[in-house]
Design a protein around this motif. Sequence first.
Motif, PDB file in Angstrom:
ATOM      1  N   TYR A 284       0.837  -1.203   0.000  1.00 41.13           N
ATOM      2  CA  TYR A 284       0.000   0.000   0.000  1.00 41.13           C
ATOM      3  C   TYR A 284       0.873   1.256   0.000  1.00 41.13           C
ATOM      4  CZ  TYR A 284      -3.179   3.583   1.854  1.00 41.13           C
ATOM      5  OH  TYR A 284      -3.901   4.737   2.043  1.00 41.13           O
ATOM      6  N   LEU A 285       1.849   1.323   0.900  1.00 44.45           N
ATOM      7  CA  LEU A 285       2.710   2.499   0.980  1.00 44.45           C
ATOM      8  C   LEU A 285       3.584   2.643  -0.269  1.00 44.45           C
ATOM      9  CD1 LEU A 285       3.780   2.244   4.725  1.00 44.45           C
ATOM     10  CD2 LEU A 285       2.070   3.779   3.718  1.00 44.45           C
ATOM     11  N   HIS A 286       4.003   1.517  -0.831  1.00 45.66           N
ATOM     12  CA  HIS A 286       4.835   1.580  -2.039  1.00 45.66           C
ATOM     13  C   HIS A 286       4.073   2.191  -3.208  1.00 45.66           C
ATOM     14  CE1 HIS A 286       7.950   0.524  -4.893  1.00 45.66           C
ATOM     15  NE2 HIS A 286       7.045  -0.103  -5.650  1.00 45.66           N
ATOM     16  N   THR A 287       2.776   1.853  -3.351  1.00 43.45           N
ATOM     17  CA  THR A 287       1.996   2.397  -4.472  1.00 43.45           C
ATOM     18  C   THR A 287       1.676   3.878  -4.272  1.00 43.45           C
ATOM     19  OG1 THR A 287      -0.092   1.653  -3.464  1.00 43.45           O
ATOM     20  CG2 THR A 287       0.961   0.186  -5.072  1.00 43.45           C
ATOM     21  N   ILE A 288       1.949   4.397  -3.091  1.00 44.07           N
ATOM     22  CA  ILE A 288       1.831   5.839  -2.864  1.00 44.07           C
ATOM     23  C   ILE A 288       3.171   6.515  -3.150  1.00 44.07           C
ATOM     24  CG2 ILE A 288       1.382   7.656  -1.164  1.00 44.07           C
ATOM     25  CD1 ILE A 288      -0.431   5.674   0.314  1.00 44.07           C
ATOM     26  N   VAL A 289       4.213   6.066  -2.465  1.00 46.44           N
ATOM     27  CA  VAL A 289       5.526   6.716  -2.542  1.00 46.44           C
ATOM     28  C   VAL A 289       6.141   6.609  -3.934  1.00 46.44           C
ATOM     29  CG1 VAL A 289       7.884   6.687  -1.632  1.00 46.44           C
ATOM     30  CG2 VAL A 289       5.943   6.359  -0.083  1.00 46.44           C
ATOM     31  N   ALA A 290       6.016   5.442  -4.568  1.00 48.62           N
ATOM     32  CA  ALA A 290       6.658   5.223  -5.871  1.00 48.62           C
ATOM     33  C   ALA A 290       5.719   5.458  -7.051  1.00 48.62           C
ATOM     34  CB  ALA A 290       7.207   3.796  -5.936  1.00 48.62           C
ATOM     35  N   ASN A 291       4.525   5.955  -6.796  1.00 52.39           N
ATOM     36  CA  ASN A 291       3.526   6.096  -7.861  1.00 52.39           C
ATOM     37  C   ASN A 291       4.024   7.037  -8.962  1.00 52.39           C
ATOM     38  OD1 ASN A 291       1.056   6.797  -9.350  1.00 52.39           O
ATOM     39  ND2 ASN A 291      -0.001   5.771  -7.670  1.00 52.39           N
ATOM     40  N   PRO A 292       4.184   6.549 -10.195  1.00 52.96           N
ATOM     41  CA  PRO A 292       4.729   7.392 -11.265  1.00 52.96           C
ATOM     42  C   PRO A 292       3.713   8.371 -11.851  1.00 52.96           C
ATOM     43  CG  PRO A 292       4.204   5.225 -12.125  1.00 52.96           C
ATOM     44  CD  PRO A 292       3.931   5.168 -10.648  1.00 52.96           C
ATOM     45  N   TRP A 294       1.509  10.275  -9.858  1.00 56.82           N
ATOM     46  CA  TRP A 294       1.091  11.242  -8.842  1.00 56.82           C
ATOM     47  C   TRP A 294       2.129  12.342  -8.635  1.00 56.82           C
ATOM     48  CZ3 TRP A 294      -1.326   8.465  -3.977  1.00 56.82           C
ATOM     49  CH2 TRP A 294      -2.478   7.783  -4.374  1.00 56.82           C
ATOM     50  N   SER A 295       1.637  13.514  -8.233  1.00 62.64           N
ATOM     51  CA  SER A 295       2.512  14.610  -7.841  1.00 62.64           C
ATOM     52  C   SER A 295       2.994  14.388  -6.411  1.00 62.64           C
ATOM     53  CB  SER A 295       1.758  15.942  -7.910  1.00 62.64           C
ATOM     54  OG  SER A 295       0.717  15.976  -6.940  1.00 62.64           O
ATOM     55  N   LEU A 296       4.050  15.097  -6.011  1.00 58.86           N
ATOM     56  CA  LEU A 296       4.559  14.994  -4.646  1.00 58.86           C
ATOM     57  C   LEU A 296       3.501  15.438  -3.642  1.00 58.86           C
ATOM     58  CD1 LEU A 296       6.853  14.495  -2.646  1.00 58.86           C
ATOM     59  CD2 LEU A 296       7.626  16.855  -3.057  1.00 58.86           C
ATOM     60  N   LYS A 297       2.736  16.462  -3.995  1.00 56.75           N
ATOM     61  CA  LYS A 297       1.686  16.957  -3.104  1.00 56.75           C
ATOM     62  C   LYS A 297       0.643  15.879  -2.834  1.00 56.75           C
ATOM     63  CE  LYS A 297      -1.863  20.562  -2.745  1.00 56.75           C
ATOM     64  NZ  LYS A 297      -2.466  21.747  -3.423  1.00 56.75           N
ATOM     65  N   LYS A 298       0.243  15.161  -3.871  1.00 55.26           N
ATOM     66  CA  LYS A 298      -0.765  14.114  -3.698  1.00 55.26           C
ATOM     67  C   LYS A 298      -0.216  12.962  -2.869  1.00 55.26           C
ATOM     68  CE  LYS A 298      -4.168  11.356  -6.219  1.00 55.26           C
ATOM     69  NZ  LYS A 298      -4.808  11.096  -7.528  1.00 55.26           N
ATOM     70  N   LYS A 299       1.040  12.628  -3.079  1.00 55.37           N
ATOM     71  CA  LYS A 299       1.642  11.549  -2.297  1.00 55.37           C
ATOM     72  C   LYS A 299       1.680  11.904  -0.815  1.00 55.37           C
ATOM     73  CE  LYS A 299       4.625   9.915  -6.062  1.00 55.37           C
ATOM     74  NZ  LYS A 299       6.023   9.709  -6.515  1.00 55.37           N
ATOM     75  N   LEU A 300       2.131  13.121  -0.513  1.00 56.15           N
ATOM     76  CA  LEU A 300       2.227  13.542   0.887  1.00 56.15           C
ATOM     77  C   LEU A 300       0.846  13.610   1.533  1.00 56.15           C
ATOM     78  CD1 LEU A 300       4.964  16.331   0.618  1.00 56.15           C
ATOM     79  CD2 LEU A 300       5.203  14.042   1.612  1.00 56.15           C
ATOM     80  N   GLY A 301      -0.139  14.123   0.791  1.00 58.74           N
ATOM     81  CA  GLY A 301      -1.488  14.225   1.329  1.00 58.74           C
ATOM     82  C   GLY A 301      -2.073  12.861   1.663  1.00 58.74           C
ATOM     83  N   THR A 302      -1.838  11.889   0.775  1.00 58.26           N
ATOM     84  CA  THR A 302      -2.365  10.540   1.017  1.00 58.26           C
ATOM     85  C   THR A 302      -1.667   9.875   2.193  1.00 58.26           C
ATOM     86  OG1 THR A 302      -2.807  10.350  -1.366  1.00 58.26           O
ATOM     87  CG2 THR A 302      -2.890   8.329  -0.068  1.00 58.26           C
ATOM     88  N   LEU A 303      -0.369  10.122   2.348  1.00 58.80           N
ATOM     89  CA  LEU A 303       0.356   9.560   3.483  1.00 58.80           C
ATOM     90  C   LEU A 303      -0.144  10.139   4.801  1.00 58.80           C
ATOM     91  CD1 LEU A 303       3.995   9.490   2.075  1.00 58.80           C
ATOM     92  CD2 LEU A 303       2.565   7.513   2.596  1.00 58.80           C
ATOM     93  N   VAL A 304      -0.389  11.462   4.819  1.00 58.76           N
ATOM     94  CA  VAL A 304      -0.897  12.094   6.034  1.00 58.76           C
ATOM     95  C   VAL A 304      -2.271  11.536   6.393  1.00 58.76           C
ATOM     96  CG1 VAL A 304      -1.716  14.275   7.026  1.00 58.76           C
ATOM     97  CG2 VAL A 304       0.449  14.205   5.775  1.00 58.76           C
TER      98      VAL A 304
END
Length: 336
Positions: A284-292, A294-304
């Motif tokens: 789950y976390l890998h498909t957020i952090v490494a998602n090709p 998504w923008s950095l903003k979207k990745k950080l928002g989803t992690l939060v």
Amino acid sequence: MKQLTIAICNYNYERYLTAAIDSALAQDYPATKVMVVDDGSTDGSREIIEGYGKRVLFLGKRNGGQVSAYNHAIASLDTEYVIFLDSDDVLYPSAVSEVMRFFEHGTWAKVQFRLDVMDNEGVLTGAYVPHSEPPQECGELLRSGWLYPSPPASGNAYRVSALKQIFPVPEEGVNRYGADFYAIYGVALTGPIATVPKSLGGYRVHNAGSGTVSFANSEQLTKAPRAFSMRWAILRNIVKVRLGIELPGTFLDFSHEKATFCSSIYRATLFRRWHWMLLDSGNYLHTIVANPFWSLKKKLGTLVLSSLCLVPYSPLSDFAVRYIANPLARRRVSRR
């Protein structure tokens, strides 16, 4: 003028079928054909379809499931392009004209477009899908296992010759549904994908209630991961045999991992939430952090948001899950 068929595959959706057919017939592109494949409906669908007379090509068949309906429709197509419109969705009048502008000036295997999300009664919610756009050569990422952002079935227009490299798809056993999976991802391996940057239709969500965490109409949240894995295995075999392409044994997709996340975390105890996040959340976390895609903003928002599932206050954790899982929940928050 090149022709395009709008193929509507229907099973017991008489309540919505008229709206779907009417939207197909209302296209402002003159060379549009309308085909309706009825998969053995037992309601009043057949009478509705027959009421249109020669304005639509009616193909009736015994019930076999969505994959069977797609196989039947594709084998019957005589146009160069096709849109598969779900019988509970609608297209806006300029949809075919918009996608044909792309097809007429490129060698696209597929042209996709956004869909506005409607509730069960056809009222627009303010949400749309998808929220990310894939690169033109998303087939290269697919070869590495990444499923690219795509709208649901009704938001895709295909070059028929590309579809016929993937279909027919095996339809026996448990593989009755999910035909759009093979079309969406299989076709991407045959050529480039174009995206129309606006909504050209409406996508009906039947489980749009504020209490739901599911966003997919076709399958329950707990069944989605297993179904996707099965389809990926079948797709791997199809493209290996027909295209000579070797796909990896597993795929990467946030929507798939999100289903696992939601079914594991939603309304779970604090211990269970922490246990899953610490021990089982790797994919789950890998498909957020490494998602090709998504923008950095979207990745950080989803992690939060995901981290809120670790707080002791369960209503906040459950709200975070609903927010991640269901775009309609986000619209409700913004309107308050």
